[in-house]
Design a protein around this motif. Structure first.
Motif, PDB file in Angstrom:
ATOM      1  N   ASP A 196       0.832  -1.205   0.000  1.00 51.60           N
ATOM      2  CA  ASP A 196       0.000   0.000   0.000  1.00 51.60           C
ATOM      3  C   ASP A 196       0.868   1.258   0.000  1.00 51.60           C
ATOM      4  O   ASP A 196       0.594   2.216  -0.736  1.00 51.60           O
ATOM      5  CB  ASP A 196      -0.910  -0.018   1.228  1.00 51.60           C
ATOM      6  N   LEU A 197       1.923   1.236   0.810  1.00 51.12           N
ATOM      7  CA  LEU A 197       2.824   2.396   0.847  1.00 51.12           C
ATOM      8  C   LEU A 197       3.617   2.522  -0.453  1.00 51.12           C
ATOM      9  O   LEU A 197       3.845   3.629  -0.952  1.00 51.12           O
ATOM     10  CB  LEU A 197       3.777   2.275   2.035  1.00 51.12           C
ATOM     11  N   ARG A 198       4.044   1.390  -0.997  1.00 50.73           N
ATOM     12  CA  ARG A 198       4.818   1.438  -2.238  1.00 50.73           C
ATOM     13  C   ARG A 198       3.975   1.973  -3.397  1.00 50.73           C
ATOM     14  O   ARG A 198       4.508   2.599  -4.335  1.00 50.73           O
ATOM     15  CB  ARG A 198       5.359   0.048  -2.569  1.00 50.73           C
ATOM     16  N   ASN A 199       2.672   1.761  -3.324  1.00 53.73           N
ATOM     17  CA  ASN A 199       1.797   2.254  -4.390  1.00 53.73           C
ATOM     18  C   ASN A 199       1.449   3.730  -4.222  1.00 53.73           C
ATOM     19  O   ASN A 199       0.620   4.262  -4.966  1.00 53.73           O
ATOM     20  CB  ASN A 199       0.509   1.433  -4.437  1.00 53.73           C
ATOM     21  N   MET A 240       8.957   1.027   6.783  1.00 54.55           N
ATOM     22  CA  MET A 240       7.891   1.793   6.130  1.00 54.55           C
ATOM     23  C   MET A 240       8.367   3.198   5.783  1.00 54.55           C
ATOM     24  O   MET A 240       8.080   3.717   4.698  1.00 54.55           O
ATOM     25  CB  MET A 240       6.675   1.874   7.053  1.00 54.55           C
ATOM     26  N   ALA A 241       9.097   3.817   6.730  1.00 50.08           N
ATOM     27  CA  ALA A 241       9.608   5.163   6.467  1.00 50.08           C
ATOM     28  C   ALA A 241      10.571   5.158   5.288  1.00 50.08           C
ATOM     29  O   ALA A 241      10.595   6.102   4.476  1.00 50.08           O
ATOM     30  CB  ALA A 241      10.294   5.710   7.717  1.00 50.08           C
ATOM     31  N   ALA A 242      11.364   4.081   5.170  1.00 50.84           N
ATOM     32  CA  ALA A 242      12.295   3.989   4.041  1.00 50.84           C
ATOM     33  C   ALA A 242      11.543   3.828   2.732  1.00 50.84           C
ATOM     34  O   ALA A 242      11.965   4.364   1.692  1.00 50.84           O
ATOM     35  CB  ALA A 242      13.244   2.807   4.258  1.00 50.84           C
ATOM     36  N   ILE A 243      10.429   3.112   2.752  1.00 49.47           N
ATOM     37  CA  ILE A 243       9.624   2.953   1.532  1.00 49.47           C
ATOM     38  C   ILE A 243       9.029   4.294   1.110  1.00 49.47           C
ATOM     39  O   ILE A 243       9.023   4.649  -0.075  1.00 49.47           O
ATOM     40  CB  ILE A 243       8.508   1.914   1.771  1.00 49.47           C
ATOM     41  N   VAL A 244       8.567   5.065   2.101  1.00 45.00           N
ATOM     42  CA  VAL A 244       7.979   6.373   1.796  1.00 45.00           C
ATOM     43  C   VAL A 244       9.035   7.314   1.246  1.00 45.00           C
ATOM     44  O   VAL A 244       8.827   8.034   0.251  1.00 45.00           O
ATOM     45  CB  VAL A 244       7.300   6.954   3.044  1.00 45.00           C
ATOM     46  N   GLY A 245      10.185   7.325   1.906  1.00 49.21           N
ATOM     47  CA  GLY A 245      11.293   8.144   1.414  1.00 49.21           C
ATOM     48  C   GLY A 245      11.264   9.581   1.902  1.00 49.21           C
ATOM     49  O   GLY A 245      12.258  10.084   2.408  1.00 49.21           O
ATOM     50  N   GLN A 264       6.499  13.203   4.992  1.00 47.59           N
ATOM     51  CA  GLN A 264       5.407  12.245   4.888  1.00 47.59           C
ATOM     52  C   GLN A 264       5.546  11.102   5.905  1.00 47.59           C
ATOM     53  O   GLN A 264       4.555  10.535   6.353  1.00 47.59           O
ATOM     54  CB  GLN A 264       5.356  11.663   3.469  1.00 47.59           C
ATOM     55  N   ALA A 265       6.784  10.791   6.241  1.00 49.61           N
ATOM     56  CA  ALA A 265       7.023   9.689   7.187  1.00 49.61           C
ATOM     57  C   ALA A 265       6.878  10.130   8.638  1.00 49.61           C
ATOM     58  O   ALA A 265       7.028   9.297   9.534  1.00 49.61           O
ATOM     59  CB  ALA A 265       8.417   9.103   6.963  1.00 49.61           C
ATOM     60  N   ALA A 266       6.574  11.392   8.889  1.00 47.20           N
ATOM     61  CA  ALA A 266       6.473  11.890  10.267  1.00 47.20           C
ATOM     62  C   ALA A 266       5.454  11.111  11.101  1.00 47.20           C
ATOM     63  O   ALA A 266       5.724  10.812  12.271  1.00 47.20           O
ATOM     64  CB  ALA A 266       6.141  13.382  10.251  1.00 47.20           C
ATOM     65  N   PRO A 267       4.270  10.756  10.571  1.00 48.92           N
ATOM     66  CA  PRO A 267       3.338   9.968  11.388  1.00 48.92           C
ATOM     67  C   PRO A 267       3.914   8.631  11.840  1.00 48.92           C
ATOM     68  O   PRO A 267       3.625   8.156  12.942  1.00 48.92           O
ATOM     69  CB  PRO A 267       2.130   9.777  10.458  1.00 48.92           C
ATOM     70  N   LEU A 268       4.743   8.027  10.991  1.00 47.85           N
ATOM     71  CA  LEU A 268       5.361   6.754  11.365  1.00 47.85           C
ATOM     72  C   LEU A 268       6.364   6.964  12.489  1.00 47.85           C
ATOM     73  O   LEU A 268       6.478   6.130  13.402  1.00 47.85           O
ATOM     74  CB  LEU A 268       6.044   6.132  10.146  1.00 47.85           C
TER      75      LEU A 268
END
Length: 206
Positions: free
Chosen positions: A54-57, A135-140, A144-148
């Motif tokens: 889902d994150l990768r998409n 997950m944060a690495a997938i987001v990049g 955007q990764a702040a919630p994680l």
């Protein structure tokens, strides 16, 4: 979508667990039950794969993604403990096995039990932190990764709170409730005994 997947994973966990125990103790198919119970961790693998996909998409990290990471960590860390607990109760109710002992409630035994649970929480948090980092690495994107990252803080806080609870049982061990004293039977005074009984002689034989 992710929240629905988490709910489905939770339902799938208990369905597979119940099916495995039913096959073991009702149908007496131990090998088949072992296969079903071995499939329980696959639910977590499927949830992890769906979350990563889902994150990768391009999905934006949300509350559901962070919750999925914590769910994965805790089900992996506590899964064996929960399966063993359920197996003990199923064996007792369906197979006539002795009732499984309850966790200790008092003293040093309770403190040791709490620390064993804390160690499982430590494993759960470590796994959740690793999943959130992946997950944060997938987001990049850092913004955007702040919630994680926020969920990482939540996981660490949960570990600290559980550690404080275990520490309180170590410093101030819970004591069992005092048993009420049994009243002693009153002694019969020597003077109250019948005098005739004390000095009675058996009649001579005829």
């Amino acid at each position: 979508m992710i929240l629905a997947l988490i709910a489905a994973a939770e339902i799938g966990f208990w369905v597979l667990l119940a099916a495995g125990l039913a096959v073991r103790y009702l149908l007496r198919r131990r090998r088949a039950s072992t296969v079903l119970l071995a499939c329980v961790p696959l639910v977590d693998v499927l949830l992890l794969a769906a979350t990563a996909l889902d994150l990768r998409n391009g999905a934006e990290p949300s509350f559901g993604h962070g919750l999925a990471a914590l769910y994965l960590g805790f089900t992996v860390a506590y899964g064996h403990y929960m399966i063993r607990w359920a197996d003990g109760h199923a064996a007792h109710r369906l197979d006539g096995a002795p009732r499984p002992p309850k966790p200790p409630r008092y003293g040093k035994a309770r403190a040791r039990h709490e620390w064993r649970l804390w160690l499982m929480t430590l494993v759960a948090v470590a796994l959740a932190l690793a999943v959130l980092e992946a997950m944060a690495a997938i987001v990049g994107d850092a913004d955007q990764a702040a919630p994680l990252r926020g969920w990482q803080d939540t996981a660490v806080k949960a570990l600290v709170i559980h550690g404080i609870v275990a520490l309180t049982y170590t410093i101030w061990p819970k004591k069992p409730p005092a048993q009420p004293a049994q009243p002693a039977e009153p002694a019969v005074p020597e003077a109250s005994r019948p005098a005739a009984a004390a000095g009675r002689e058996d009649p001579p034989a005829a």
